[in-house]
Design a protein around this motif. Structure first.
Motif, PDB file in Angstrom:
ATOM      1  N   VAL A 137      58.468  95.311  93.633  1.00  0.00           N
ATOM      2  CA  VAL A 137      58.080  95.322  95.044  1.00  0.00           C
ATOM      3  C   VAL A 137      59.256  95.786  95.907  1.00  0.00           C
ATOM      4  O   VAL A 137      59.070  96.551  96.865  1.00  0.00           O
ATOM      5  N   GLU A 138      60.464  95.374  95.590  1.00  0.00           N
ATOM      6  CA  GLU A 138      61.640  95.850  96.334  1.00  0.00           C
ATOM      7  C   GLU A 138      61.824  97.357  96.151  1.00  0.00           C
ATOM      8  O   GLU A 138      62.175  98.059  97.113  1.00  0.00           O
ATOM      9  N   HIS A 139      61.572  97.851  94.964  1.00  0.00           N
ATOM     10  CA  HIS A 139      61.623  99.296  94.719  1.00  0.00           C
ATOM     11  C   HIS A 139      60.602 100.018  95.610  1.00  0.00           C
ATOM     12  O   HIS A 139      60.918 101.029  96.245  1.00  0.00           O
ATOM     13  N   ASN A 140      59.400  99.485  95.648  1.00  0.00           N
ATOM     14  CA  ASN A 140      58.357 100.077  96.498  1.00  0.00           C
ATOM     15  C   ASN A 140      58.768 100.041  97.969  1.00  0.00           C
ATOM     16  O   ASN A 140      58.576 101.017  98.703  1.00  0.00           O
ATOM     17  N   GLN A 172      57.786  91.161 102.722  1.00  0.00           N
ATOM     18  CA  GLN A 172      57.184  89.832 102.661  1.00  0.00           C
ATOM     19  C   GLN A 172      56.820  89.458 101.225  1.00  0.00           C
ATOM     20  O   GLN A 172      57.037  88.321 100.791  1.00  0.00           O
ATOM     21  N   ARG A 173      56.269  90.415 100.491  1.00  0.00           N
ATOM     22  CA  ARG A 173      55.896  90.153  99.093  1.00  0.00           C
ATOM     23  C   ARG A 173      57.126  89.855  98.252  1.00  0.00           C
ATOM     24  O   ARG A 173      57.116  88.938  97.419  1.00  0.00           O
ATOM     25  N   ALA A 174      58.188  90.631  98.455  1.00  0.00           N
ATOM     26  CA  ALA A 174      59.417  90.408  97.687  1.00  0.00           C
ATOM     27  C   ALA A 174      60.013  89.039  98.006  1.00  0.00           C
ATOM     28  O   ALA A 174      60.529  88.364  97.114  1.00  0.00           O
ATOM     29  N   GLU A 192      61.274 102.743  98.704  1.00  0.00           N
ATOM     30  CA  GLU A 192      60.632 104.058  98.779  1.00  0.00           C
ATOM     31  C   GLU A 192      60.029 104.277 100.163  1.00  0.00           C
ATOM     32  O   GLU A 192      60.118 105.372 100.723  1.00  0.00           O
ATOM     33  N   GLU A 193      59.433 103.234 100.713  1.00  0.00           N
ATOM     34  CA  GLU A 193      58.843 103.342 102.052  1.00  0.00           C
ATOM     35  C   GLU A 193      59.930 103.527 103.114  1.00  0.00           C
ATOM     36  O   GLU A 193      59.740 104.274 104.073  1.00  0.00           O
ATOM     37  N   ILE A 194      61.079 102.868 102.916  1.00  0.00           N
ATOM     38  CA  ILE A 194      62.207 103.067 103.829  1.00  0.00           C
ATOM     39  C   ILE A 194      62.651 104.531 103.783  1.00  0.00           C
ATOM     40  O   ILE A 194      62.897 105.151 104.817  1.00  0.00           O
ATOM     41  N   GLU A 195      62.727 105.085 102.587  1.00  0.00           N
ATOM     42  CA  GLU A 195      63.094 106.490 102.434  1.00  0.00           C
ATOM     43  C   GLU A 195      62.125 107.386 103.207  1.00  0.00           C
ATOM     44  O   GLU A 195      62.543 108.284 103.948  1.00  0.00           O
ATOM     45  N   ALA A 235      54.394  99.351 105.976  1.00  0.00           N
ATOM     46  CA  ALA A 235      54.457  99.150 104.530  1.00  0.00           C
ATOM     47  C   ALA A 235      55.764  98.472 104.123  1.00  0.00           C
ATOM     48  O   ALA A 235      55.780  97.621 103.225  1.00  0.00           O
ATOM     49  N   VAL A 236      56.876  98.833 104.769  1.00  0.00           N
ATOM     50  CA  VAL A 236      58.156  98.168 104.497  1.00  0.00           C
ATOM     51  C   VAL A 236      58.023  96.680 104.761  1.00  0.00           C
ATOM     52  O   VAL A 236      58.453  95.843 103.951  1.00  0.00           O
ATOM     53  N   ASP A 237      57.383  96.324 105.865  1.00  0.00           N
ATOM     54  CA  ASP A 237      57.189  94.911 106.210  1.00  0.00           C
ATOM     55  C   ASP A 237      56.361  94.200 105.144  1.00  0.00           C
ATOM     56  O   ASP A 237      56.709  93.109 104.693  1.00  0.00           O
ATOM     57  N   TRP A 238      55.275  94.824 104.723  1.00  0.00           N
ATOM     58  CA  TRP A 238      54.421  94.196 103.705  1.00  0.00           C
ATOM     59  C   TRP A 238      55.185  93.962 102.406  1.00  0.00           C
ATOM     60  O   TRP A 238      55.139  92.877 101.820  1.00  0.00           O
TER      61      TRP A 238
END
Length: 114
Positions: free
Chosen positions: A51-54, A37-39, A57-60, A31-34
């Motif tokens: 998208v960077e916020h999302n 890429q979107r950001a 969150e996945e990194i967390e 999910a971090v990768d996705w």
């Protein structure tokens, strides 16, 4: 479809928990990768921030899972202590760790002092 490679009934509860954690970690990193890429490709600044916020969150979530693995699954703590939060080149850290282990065994590793 099961993600187990061995018969699930032969796995202990703790082993099934390890599998859950490892699969969750894979999913979070994917999910971090996705999101990254979107950001990187969006042209809308507001959307990029969302998208960077999302992504963050996945990194967390991934790091929380890594910490659970460190506390619970053999091997993680030792490897994290070797490689994380260091400044030396990553590929040299294993050599340093092996040298420390050798020195603990009584080998003084005396080198040429020229």
């Amino acid at each position: 479809m099961s993600s187990y490679h061995e018969p699930v009934e032969e796995l202990k509860a703790k082993d099934r928990d390890f599998s859950r954690a490892l699969n969750s970690l894979k999913e979070e990193i994917e999910a971090v990768d996705w999101y990254q890429q979107r950001a990187a490709t969006t042209t809308d600044e507001e959307l990029r921030k969302i998208v960077e916020h999302n992504r963050d969150e996945e990194i967390e979530h991934a790091v929380m899972t890594l910490e659970w693995l460190r506390r619970n699954m053999p091997g993680w703590d030792e490897e994290m202590r070797t490689y994380l939060f260091t400044t030396k080149p990553i590929t040299e850290l294993e050599d340093d760790e092996e040298e420390e282990e050798t020195n603990k065994d009584g080998d003084l590793k005396i080198r040429n002092l020229k």
